[in-house]
Design a protein around this motif. Structure first.
Motif, PDB file in Angstrom:
ATOM      1  N   LEU A  22       0.885  -1.157   0.000  1.00 22.94           N
ATOM      2  CA  LEU A  22       0.000   0.000   0.000  1.00 22.94           C
ATOM      3  C   LEU A  22       0.922   1.205   0.000  1.00 22.94           C
ATOM      4  O   LEU A  22       1.632   1.453   0.977  1.00 22.94           O
ATOM      5  CB  LEU A  22      -0.891  -0.034   1.240  1.00 22.94           C
ATOM      6  CG  LEU A  22      -2.009   0.992   1.352  1.00 22.94           C
ATOM      7  CD1 LEU A  22      -2.977   0.868   0.198  1.00 22.94           C
ATOM      8  CD2 LEU A  22      -2.737   0.819   2.664  1.00 22.94           C
ATOM      9  N   LEU A  23       0.985   1.935  -1.107  1.00 21.12           N
ATOM     10  CA  LEU A  23       2.011   2.951  -1.339  1.00 21.12           C
ATOM     11  C   LEU A  23       1.415   4.326  -1.589  1.00 21.12           C
ATOM     12  O   LEU A  23       0.622   4.511  -2.513  1.00 21.12           O
ATOM     13  CB  LEU A  23       2.863   2.521  -2.546  1.00 21.12           C
ATOM     14  CG  LEU A  23       3.964   3.436  -3.031  1.00 21.12           C
ATOM     15  CD1 LEU A  23       5.054   3.608  -1.966  1.00 21.12           C
ATOM     16  CD2 LEU A  23       4.572   2.888  -4.326  1.00 21.12           C
ATOM     17  N   ASP A  24       1.826   5.296  -0.780  1.00 15.27           N
ATOM     18  CA  ASP A  24       1.402   6.677  -0.962  1.00 15.27           C
ATOM     19  C   ASP A  24       2.191   7.282  -2.131  1.00 15.27           C
ATOM     20  O   ASP A  24       3.363   6.963  -2.327  1.00 15.27           O
ATOM     21  CB  ASP A  24       1.687   7.473   0.323  1.00 15.27           C
ATOM     22  CG  ASP A  24       1.124   8.882   0.285  1.00 15.27           C
ATOM     23  OD1 ASP A  24       0.209   9.164  -0.517  1.00 15.27           O
ATOM     24  OD2 ASP A  24       1.606   9.721   1.065  1.00 15.27           O
ATOM     25  N   ILE A  25       1.554   8.158  -2.893  1.00 16.77           N
ATOM     26  CA  ILE A  25       2.256   8.783  -4.021  1.00 16.77           C
ATOM     27  C   ILE A  25       3.260   9.823  -3.538  1.00 16.77           C
ATOM     28  O   ILE A  25       4.380   9.875  -4.025  1.00 16.77           O
ATOM     29  CB  ILE A  25       1.254   9.391  -5.020  1.00 16.77           C
ATOM     30  CG1 ILE A  25       0.584   8.255  -5.782  1.00 16.77           C
ATOM     31  CG2 ILE A  25       1.966  10.330  -5.985  1.00 16.77           C
ATOM     32  CD1 ILE A  25      -0.300   8.663  -6.911  1.00 16.77           C
ATOM     33  N   TRP A  26       2.883  10.658  -2.578  1.00 15.66           N
ATOM     34  CA  TRP A  26       3.804  11.698  -2.102  1.00 15.66           C
ATOM     35  C   TRP A  26       4.303  11.342  -0.715  1.00 15.66           C
ATOM     36  O   TRP A  26       3.553  11.380   0.241  1.00 15.66           O
ATOM     37  CB  TRP A  26       3.117  13.061  -2.066  1.00 15.66           C
ATOM     38  CG  TRP A  26       2.544  13.466  -3.388  1.00 15.66           C
ATOM     39  CD1 TRP A  26       1.229  13.650  -3.683  1.00 15.66           C
ATOM     40  CD2 TRP A  26       3.249  13.718  -4.595  1.00 15.66           C
ATOM     41  NE1 TRP A  26       1.073  14.003  -4.992  1.00 15.66           N
ATOM     42  CE2 TRP A  26       2.304  14.060  -5.584  1.00 15.66           C
ATOM     43  CE3 TRP A  26       4.597  13.689  -4.960  1.00 15.66           C
ATOM     44  CZ2 TRP A  26       2.652  14.363  -6.893  1.00 15.66           C
ATOM     45  CZ3 TRP A  26       4.942  13.990  -6.267  1.00 15.66           C
ATOM     46  CH2 TRP A  26       3.971  14.325  -7.217  1.00 15.66           C
ATOM     47  N   MET A  27       5.572  10.983  -0.618  1.00 14.05           N
ATOM     48  CA  MET A  27       6.171  10.607   0.667  1.00 14.05           C
ATOM     49  C   MET A  27       7.410  11.455   0.926  1.00 14.05           C
ATOM     50  O   MET A  27       8.479  11.118   0.439  1.00 14.05           O
ATOM     51  CB  MET A  27       6.574   9.132   0.675  1.00 14.05           C
ATOM     52  CG  MET A  27       5.411   8.196   0.717  1.00 14.05           C
ATOM     53  SD  MET A  27       5.934   6.514   0.987  1.00 14.05           S
ATOM     54  CE  MET A  27       6.738   6.629   2.552  1.00 14.05           C
ATOM     55  N   SER A  28       7.276  12.522   1.646  1.00 11.87           N
ATOM     56  CA  SER A  28       8.380  13.411   2.043  1.00 11.87           C
ATOM     57  C   SER A  28       9.630  13.280   1.177  1.00 11.87           C
ATOM     58  O   SER A  28      10.603  12.649   1.557  1.00 11.87           O
ATOM     59  CB  SER A  28       8.737  13.203   3.516  1.00 11.87           C
ATOM     60  OG  SER A  28       8.907  11.839   3.815  1.00 11.87           O
ATOM     61  N   GLY A  29       9.564  13.880   0.006  1.00 12.93           N
ATOM     62  CA  GLY A  29      10.717  13.902  -0.887  1.00 12.93           C
ATOM     63  C   GLY A  29      10.777  12.748  -1.868  1.00 12.93           C
ATOM     64  O   GLY A  29      11.646  12.711  -2.728  1.00 12.93           O
TER      65      GLY A  29
END
Length: 126
Positions: A58-65
């Motif tokens: 389960l992967l978020d598109i925007w991850m701190s950088g």
């Protein structure tokens, strides 16, 4: 529907999202129906964390950088991780098409309903 989900004790899900509240709530819900859940709040550690071969990422598109689409492209290009299904999540609904183009197996817009999450997870984990 949430409580009607069958127990999936042997299935492992890895969550990569830099929003701790999302990770906590999602982990709790997935564990409640029997999935084994691990997570990271750091996009740099995703590829290494997948060495234990989860059944779903389960992967978020925007991850701190970090852009989850780049992470997904790398995972899908690597023979060791290319068969791990990726459910990409984002608060931006317009990103759905680019998420799927990067190799994600499905997309879910935040905020999401837990029943929708569980339904997509069940379809991706075989």
């Amino acid at each position: 529907m949430i409580m009607k989900q069958q127990k999936m004790e042997s299935k492992k899900i890895f969550i990569a999202d830099d929003d701790e509240a999302i990770v906590d709530a999602t982990s709790m819900m997935l564990e409640m129906v029997g999935y084994q859940v691990r997570h990271t709040l750091n996009g740099a550690t995703v590829q290494t964390a997948l060495l234990d071969r989860p059944d779903l990422l389960l992967l978020d598109i925007w991850m701190s950088g970090f852009d989850g689409r780049d992470i997904c492209r790398r995972l899908k290009a690597d023979p060791a991780t290319l068969n791990i299904p990726v459910l990409m999540i984002s608060a931006s609904r317009e990103i759905r098409e680019s998420a799927l183009e990067s190799g994600a197996d499905d997309f879910l817009a935040k905020p999401f309903d837990m029943d929708d999450l569980l339904e997509k997870v069940a379809k991706l984990i075989v």
